[in-house]
Design a protein around this motif. Sequence first.
Motif, PDB file in Angstrom:
ATOM      1  N   SER A 253      49.985  31.003  38.791  1.00 53.76           N
ATOM      2  CA  SER A 253      48.766  30.557  39.469  1.00 53.76           C
ATOM      3  C   SER A 253      48.227  31.695  40.306  1.00 53.76           C
ATOM      4  O   SER A 253      48.956  32.272  41.111  1.00 53.76           O
ATOM      5  N   LEU A 254      46.962  32.022  40.112  1.00 54.68           N
ATOM      6  CA  LEU A 254      46.373  33.056  40.966  1.00 54.68           C
ATOM      7  C   LEU A 254      44.915  32.742  41.277  1.00 54.68           C
ATOM      8  O   LEU A 254      44.254  31.987  40.572  1.00 54.68           O
ATOM      9  N   GLU A 255      44.436  33.353  42.359  1.00 55.11           N
ATOM     10  CA  GLU A 255      43.083  33.046  42.786  1.00 55.11           C
ATOM     11  C   GLU A 255      42.075  33.844  41.983  1.00 55.11           C
ATOM     12  O   GLU A 255      42.362  34.927  41.490  1.00 55.11           O
ATOM     13  N   CYS A 256      40.901  33.277  41.865  1.00 58.86           N
ATOM     14  CA  CYS A 256      39.893  33.898  41.016  1.00 58.86           C
ATOM     15  C   CYS A 256      38.508  33.779  41.656  1.00 58.86           C
ATOM     16  O   CYS A 256      37.925  34.756  42.091  1.00 58.86           O
ATOM     17  N   TYR A 257      38.014  32.560  41.791  1.00 58.47           N
ATOM     18  CA  TYR A 257      36.659  32.354  42.296  1.00 58.47           C
ATOM     19  C   TYR A 257      36.519  32.893  43.722  1.00 58.47           C
ATOM     20  O   TYR A 257      37.332  32.586  44.594  1.00 58.47           O
ATOM     21  N   HIS A 258      35.463  33.703  43.961  1.00 56.60           N
ATOM     22  CA  HIS A 258      35.193  34.322  45.272  1.00 56.60           C
ATOM     23  C   HIS A 258      36.294  35.278  45.714  1.00 56.60           C
ATOM     24  O   HIS A 258      36.396  35.601  46.890  1.00 56.60           O
ATOM     25  N   SER A 259      37.161  35.685  44.782  1.00 54.14           N
ATOM     26  CA  SER A 259      38.225  36.583  45.184  1.00 54.14           C
ATOM     27  C   SER A 259      37.844  37.981  44.703  1.00 54.14           C
ATOM     28  O   SER A 259      37.011  38.142  43.818  1.00 54.14           O
ATOM     29  N   HIS A 260      38.440  38.973  45.297  1.00 52.37           N
ATOM     30  CA  HIS A 260      38.143  40.348  44.887  1.00 52.37           C
ATOM     31  C   HIS A 260      39.149  40.848  43.854  1.00 52.37           C
ATOM     32  O   HIS A 260      39.223  42.032  43.580  1.00 52.37           O
ATOM     33  N   VAL A 261      39.958  39.935  43.335  1.00 53.33           N
ATOM     34  CA  VAL A 261      40.902  40.320  42.293  1.00 53.33           C
ATOM     35  C   VAL A 261      40.101  40.562  41.009  1.00 53.33           C
ATOM     36  O   VAL A 261      39.408  39.664  40.540  1.00 53.33           O
ATOM     37  N   PRO A 262      40.158  41.779  40.449  1.00 53.02           N
ATOM     38  CA  PRO A 262      39.413  42.007  39.199  1.00 53.02           C
ATOM     39  C   PRO A 262      39.926  41.055  38.119  1.00 53.02           C
ATOM     40  O   PRO A 262      41.128  40.990  37.867  1.00 53.02           O
TER      41      PRO A 262
END
Length: 343
Positions: A253-262
């Motif tokens: 599970s990882l963050e995506c929306y509004h995140s700066h993770v490419p």
Amino acid sequence: MFATSIAGSLPKPEWLAETQKLWPQWKAQGESLQQAKADATLLWIKAQEDAGLDIIGDGEQARQHFVHGFLEQVEGIDFENKVKMGIRNILYDTMVPQVVSALKLKGRVHAMEAQLLRAHTKKKIKFTLPGPMTIVDTVADRFYGEGEEGRIKMAMAFAELLNQEALALQADGVDIIQFDEPAFNVYLDEAADWGVKALERAAQGLTCTTAVHICYGYGIEANNNWKKTLGDEWRQYEKVLPALAKSSIQQVSLECYHSHVPPEMMALLEGKDVMVGVIDVASDVIETPEQIADSIGMALKYVPKNRLIACTNCGLAPMSREVAMKKLQALADGAALARQRYA
Ligand SMILES: [Zn+2]
């Protein structure tokens, strides 16, 4: 396709505990506290079912904090004499308990919530436990010894205890056991080196689905300030995701929306199910189904359809109950729209 699930925590009702806090004080004691925890768990099972989510959790209603809830059932920890420690690489100071002797479980940790969850939904259920590395980063050590070697020993000791509880949760009927490891993107080399090994030890022998949640933390001030220092592109996952891809853990599970993770980082998780964060937990603005379907569409460039689970970026614990309810509904509606669009 695009099953929906939350990362883990949900807000506690105001009659159970202080609201909008990460370490809230309980509002009841003894038997009535136990009853209140069970009532709150039922309330959120119903809310997730009503929203139409596919995988249901306990919302972590029975634990004060995602790490300390587990530690309270561990022998060898002194909760009376807490000490101030900088955690997550001194991102924030907090009062933590101390490990003072060999670690042992006092008994079951989460039997009540897991059994309640199993009894009250026919859907798949997910249960979360803190990961060994994150636990090690949230306690002070007076027993396992100085330096890296002591930390690894302590992590493996906690991993064994987590494994005991995880096997018992599986026996309670839990379908997915998820370990939460926010420490993984703070201690990058250690995470790829021994953090993942400790995690695999915690999951050893499980035949249910295993998962790990890594993230940049709740939408609280200390985290938000830290995130400002990370620059525009957050590439911390570059180290840990390949290590996780090689591991026996099945879902990440990882963050995506509004995140700066490419988003292309998700491609590093080939062979894993990816719980893609499509709900921002640092904002009270409710995502529209279109925005959520767009996030899913973007993630599909890197994650195969049959491996994508729509999830929240992190836990919803510090939010208001009203906002959290609306975000659950948005998640279900957005995934439904994505199924129409990308079927
Ligand atoms: Zn998180």
